[in-house]
Motif scaffolding. Sequence first.
Motif: not given
Ligand code: NAD
Length: 731
Positions: A333-336, A338-340, A357-359, A415-417, A419-421, A439-442, A465-467
Amino acid sequence: MTDFTMEKDADGVAVITWDVKSKSMNVMSRDSMVVLDGLIDDALGDAAVKGIVITSGKDSFAGGMDLNVLGTIREEYKDNPAEGLFEFTMNGHKMLRKIERAGMDPKTLKGGKPIAAALPGTALGIGLELPLACHRIFAADNPKAKIGLPEIMVGIFPGAGGTTRLVRKMGAIAASPLLLEGKLNNPAKAKSAGVIDEVVAAEELLSSAKAWVLNATDADIVKPWDQKGYKMPGGAPYHPAGFMNFVGASAMVNGKTMGVYPAAKALLSAVYEGALVPFDTALQIEARWFTHVLMNPSSSAMIRSLFINKEALEKGANRPAVDDQKVKKVGVIGAGMMGAGIALVSALAGIQVVLIDAKQEAADKGKSYTADYMDKGISRKKATPEKKEAVLGLINATTDYAALAGCDLIVEAVFEDVGVKAEVTAKVQAACPDAVFATNTSTLPITELAKASNDAENFIGIHFFSPVDKMMLVEIIKGQKTGPVAVAKALDFVRQIRKTPIVVNDERFFYANRCIIPYINEGIRMVKEGVEPALIENAAKLVGMPLGPLQLTDETSIDLGVKIAKATKAAMGDAYDDAQDEVLFWMFDEGRLGRKSNSGFYAYDDKGKRQGLWDGLAAKYPVADEQPDLTTVQHRLLFAQVLEAVRALEEGVLEDIREGDVGAILGWGFAPWSGGPFSWLDIIGAPYAAERCDQLTAEFGERFTTPALLREMADKTQSFYGRFGKKADAA
Ligand code: NAD
């Protein structure tokens, strides 16, 4: 059943087959070396045998030496381990040299028996050094096979003649990526590089090797270095061309390793000195340098963390004893960013993925990351269009939570939030209530996030961890209520995607971020104090950190640093130490957000290439007239990290020091030469570490206070592996 068996056929070929029944890949043990030696004697002494083929009973040849052997020898030769290690190494040389000379008359070089190696697949370490001693190396046309000498990756170098033979076979320059970087090749590339001689169809492997053995002449089996007038390809050190190479190699190795890896230096010495003397003396030199490296605590620490313990963790050393939890269908869930990445590595492992993802555009964009990755693979000939289609076919990019039906694991990366989570957690539970939710929260506490779930036992943190596709560590975090099935599910998933897991408990920033943030903060703090930024950055690199703290801040972005600082301050209140925030917030206000804004502690050109430290920093934070010495800067940077690791152990965040060490190296690149924070403390010794902390505390502040555990260990002169290594031994 022995690891090597021999069958002599009617044509007079003795086929020696290596097959360690208890393992999926052959590894060389001390006992099996004795068995092989005996078989070679038997075949060479048997008049009916015309030649020998050494092959494997598996689809690979061998993974290398069982490195546990080195520890056993050290134990056996307690009073003089160097003697035991040198003897062991020389015995290996004797056996391989016997294969190479194959019973020929040393004067006429006639009458030897041809010996060929037939490699069905992967051949690593001694699994290649043994073939290199043979007269011809055949490999099956198996594109997945890896051939090479990766010893340098675990802090040693090829010590069974591989160093000396490869350099004499290919020349120092051609051999250097294979020896110094441990570069592995597939059979076709290994052939074109000149490491092996023939690539044949798998079904013709044995017959081709046998045919060669039966037809080889006396001249075919004399190695170039055993012939009169041998000249090293590319020239030996005192040859005009060789001179250039050797001088250049020394500079290159020191530049790349910053001088902190004893194995790289020793390897160079073995190559240089070996090139000046006859072959058998060169082997002795190789053995002496090899022993020298094995006696350096860095090599045992690297072997322990990067080979033995890493493998143990990957095999599930800390997995709860519950049924197989292999993942069949994962919901991401979440194709940003990390999700991708998580979708990509899951699909690559053959797991069905629902990427939400949401869209729809966002979900599609996340999926396109996999398409781009596969396209790159195709252009590098590492993947095919069919493979791309198959991998993409496993990913369903959608906004529809109903598609999650049948998922046995969910990985949330929105998102790291909080409420959203929480909202996403509820939606997922409605769609697929039985899945383990990760959850992949950091930064957010798992136990808190789990409150949004009605099944906290099956709620867990899986922190990538990223990437995602490059970083090998995955940190699994147990919330207060997380149960064993969720832990096993997470571990089995990590195993499927071929990464290395550590399992930790739920405290602020878990383990990896908890240790790396103080490193960054210490670096930024020094800027404020007027320490020359170049000194900070270079001190870090000269002690083996891959990136200086300022570069790391640029890479992870200044705004993320600001966000974490604010959140931590809010959570910790008065206990928060904000010494670094002034610099960080000022950079943020200046709009210098790091690499992503092409401006940070470093300057960047238009294409994003780093240009050097930004000179504007000194205008705001002038460099002090008096600068600290290098060791002080290094100790501040190292202790900032290792003391957090010790506190994590004290507080029970870490349950196993192996995870602390392996996690540190793979997670944030903690000085790999040291074997990790606990190994480093063992190398310098607890009494010195505690004393140094006292000095640092007096000079720089309370954050260096010696943790009670370290103080106690210093008083009792204990080591971490001595005290906490029991669990490791039991596994
Ligand atoms: P990102 O902003 O690139 O991606 C977040 C994605 O979640 C977006 O595509 C967004 O559209 C989607 N999203 C938001 N709300 C949503 C909802 N209600 N339903 C479905 N999709 C929703 O963020 P990211 O960097 O991929 O980070 C995602 C998570 O991974 C966060 O919790 C972050 O703390 C954690 N994380 C990030 C890193 C990093 O280096 N970026 C490393 C480890 C963990």
